[in-house]
Design an enzyme around this catalytic site. Structure first.
Site, PDB file in Angstrom:
ATOM      1  N   TYR A  15       0.827  -1.213   0.000  1.00 41.15           N
ATOM      2  CA  TYR A  15       0.000   0.000   0.000  1.00 41.15           C
ATOM      3  C   TYR A  15       0.859   1.259   0.000  1.00 41.15           C
ATOM      4  CZ  TYR A  15      -4.612  -2.070   0.944  1.00 41.15           C
ATOM      5  OH  TYR A  15      -5.805  -2.731   0.863  1.00 41.15           O
TER       6      TYR A  15
ATOM      7  N   ASP B 281      -2.597 -18.175  -0.293  1.00 42.51           N
ATOM      8  CA  ASP B 281      -3.566 -18.767  -1.231  1.00 42.51           C
ATOM      9  C   ASP B 281      -4.346 -19.912  -0.586  1.00 42.51           C
ATOM     10  OD1 ASP B 281      -1.143 -20.123  -1.222  1.00 42.51           O
ATOM     11  OD2 ASP B 281      -0.986 -20.340  -3.396  1.00 42.51           O
TER      12      ASP B 281
ATOM     13  N   ASP C  42      -6.410  -7.282   4.151  1.00 44.95           N
ATOM     14  CA  ASP C  42      -7.556  -6.610   3.519  1.00 44.95           C
ATOM     15  C   ASP C  42      -8.439  -7.638   2.827  1.00 44.95           C
ATOM     16  OD1 ASP C  42      -9.129  -4.455   2.415  1.00 44.95           O
ATOM     17  OD2 ASP C  42      -8.099  -4.808   0.508  1.00 44.95           O
TER      18      ASP C  42
ATOM     19  N   ASP D 131     -12.421  -9.443   4.228  1.00 48.07           N
ATOM     20  CA  ASP D 131     -13.716  -9.393   3.518  1.00 48.07           C
ATOM     21  C   ASP D 131     -14.244 -10.805   3.272  1.00 48.07           C
ATOM     22  OD1 ASP D 131     -13.469  -6.576   3.321  1.00 48.07           O
ATOM     23  OD2 ASP D 131     -14.380  -6.559   1.324  1.00 48.07           O
TER      24      ASP D 131
ATOM     25  N   LYS E 260       3.412 -15.278   1.857  1.00 44.67           N
ATOM     26  CA  LYS E 260       3.629 -15.916   0.546  1.00 44.67           C
ATOM     27  C   LYS E 260       5.132 -16.164   0.467  1.00 44.67           C
ATOM     28  CE  LYS E 260       2.239 -17.274  -3.548  1.00 44.67           C
ATOM     29  NZ  LYS E 260       1.362 -18.442  -3.770  1.00 44.67           N
TER      30      LYS E 260
END
Ligand code: NAD
Ligand code: IPM
Ligand code: MN
Length: 353
Positions: free
Chosen positions: A141, A223, A247, A251, A191
């Site tokens: 970000y 993943d 983030d 959700d 990751k």
């Protein structure tokens, strides 16, 4: 002592749910004798429209000197055009970074009474109760450089993903401390099979783990975590993740309670005011209709009382009121019901007494 709370309603349903949360915050403060003053300020698209800046200096100054900030949401199609010079989201990101709010807590639980609303089977949902500890001021970000440029072979867009050891260490510590007060398990998401920043992340998390021998740590790749979250949600307690992974996964976890509109969050730094906001955005598809679910914002106000104003009783009273309203069958449209924002808010206020 009077606590000062800055209100940043923002855009779309942000204003609608912030008004609901404001009413509940004021009612809880009155009931528990907590003196607060509210200071509304501009942020996001509305701030661009009014003063040409998604994060006006006046808003920053008000937030810096406040005890806490309660935000609705920013963004919307009006400010998304390809020629837009500044975006509403820059206001939110600037606030998080400016106040050094590196730790974003996103609790998610499944309500037994809402099991039918969730697409997951109810036996998978029983007892689901987890918290994301999302790193909020670093990663892709904010990494530099960040730009779009013209090249002889076409345009090129660049973002930079980097993490410094101290950024990983401080967010990991928050996760382990929190797990120590819960079910003693931290799942660290990365990751590391591809990214160097993730390899460092994993090492530093392991170092922090040695400071917390009572807490079990597991490392998972992002993943497969995305899959495992929905196949085995009961296995998770505290999930610590870098900014973008947190983030996305948070959700996804909204499917456990059944709607994104139910999830609250707290963004905390080492010192200074906390920022409290629902996990959802400005929901342009339902803005202005009076049907937004206010519970994520209301529970964010409860987190504000707990973490910034140290009013545990008032916070818990709001949470009990929300639990009761849901148990009694109140349902906004996103939960398959017909109640509007203010009707649900009134029910929470009535429960609060
Ligand atoms: P969104 O979270 O706004 O909406 C996703 C879906 O969930 C929509 O169908 C929406 O109607 C529904 N929804 C969200 N909150 C709800 C609520 N309280 N009650 C009922 N339904 C609800 O995500 P999006 O549509 O991808 O993004 C819209 C805008 O919001 C974008 O500009 C984005 O940048 C911004 N955004 C802001 C924040 C924030 O301010 N913290 C967070 C996420 C997205
Ligand atoms: C969130 C939002 C923000 C984020 C956007 C609006 C910048 O999606 O708070 O989850 O990506 O952090
Ligand atoms: Mn998000």
């Amino acid at each position: 002592m009077t606590a000062r709370v800055v209100l940043l309603p923002g855009d779309g349903i942000g204003a609608e749910v912030t008004e609901a949360a404001r009413q509940v915050l004021v009612a809880a403060a009155r009931k528990f004798d907590v003196a607060i003053t509210l200071d509304p300020q501009l942020v996001g698209g509305h701030a661009i429209d009014e003063v040409g800046d998604p994060l006006p200096a006046e808003t920053v100054a008000a937030c810096e000197s406040a005890d806490a900030v309660l935000l609705g949401a920013v963004g919307g199609p009006k400010w998304e055009g390809p020629t837009a010079k500044v975006r509403p989201e820059a206001g939110l990101l600037g606030l998080r970074r400016g106040l050094e709010l590196f730790a974003n807590l996103r609790p998610v639980k499944a309500y037994p009474e809402l099991a039918a609303v969730s697409p997951l089977k109810s036996e998978r949902l029983a007892g689901v109760d987890l918290v994301f500890v999302r790193e909020l001021t670093g990663g892709i970000y904010f990494g530099q450089p960040k730009f779009i440029e013209d090249t002889p072979t076409g345009r090129r867009g660049v973002d930079t993903l980097e993490y410094a050891e101290h950024e990983i260490r401080r967010i990991a510590r928050i996760a382990f401390e929190l797990a120590g007060k819960r079910r003693n398990k931290v799942t660290s998401v990365d990751k590391a099979n591809v990214l160097m920043s993730s390899r460092l992340w994993r090492k530093v998390v392991d170092e922090v783990a040695t400071e917390h021998p009572g807490v079990v740590v597991e490392h998972r790749l992002v993943d497969s975590t995305a899959m495992r979250l929905v196949t085995h949600p009961q296995d998770f307690d505290v999930i610590v993740a870098e900014n973008m992974f947190g983030d996305i996964l948070s959700d996804e976890a909204a499917v456990f309670p059944g709607s994104l509109g139910l999830l609250p969050s707290a963004s905390l730094g080492a010192a200074g005011p906390g920022l409290y906001e629902p996990v959802h955005g400005s929901a342009p598809d339902i803005a202005g209709k009076g049907i937004a679910n206010p519970i994520g914002a209301i529970l964010s106000a409860a987190m504000l009382l707990r973490h910034s104003l140290h009013q545990e009783e008032a916070a818990a009273a709001i949470e009990r009121a929300v639990d009761a309203v849901i148990a009694n069958g109140a349902r906004t449209v996103d939960l398959g019901g017909e109640l509007g924002t203010s009707a649900v808010t009134d029910l929470v206020l009535a429960q609060l007494g």
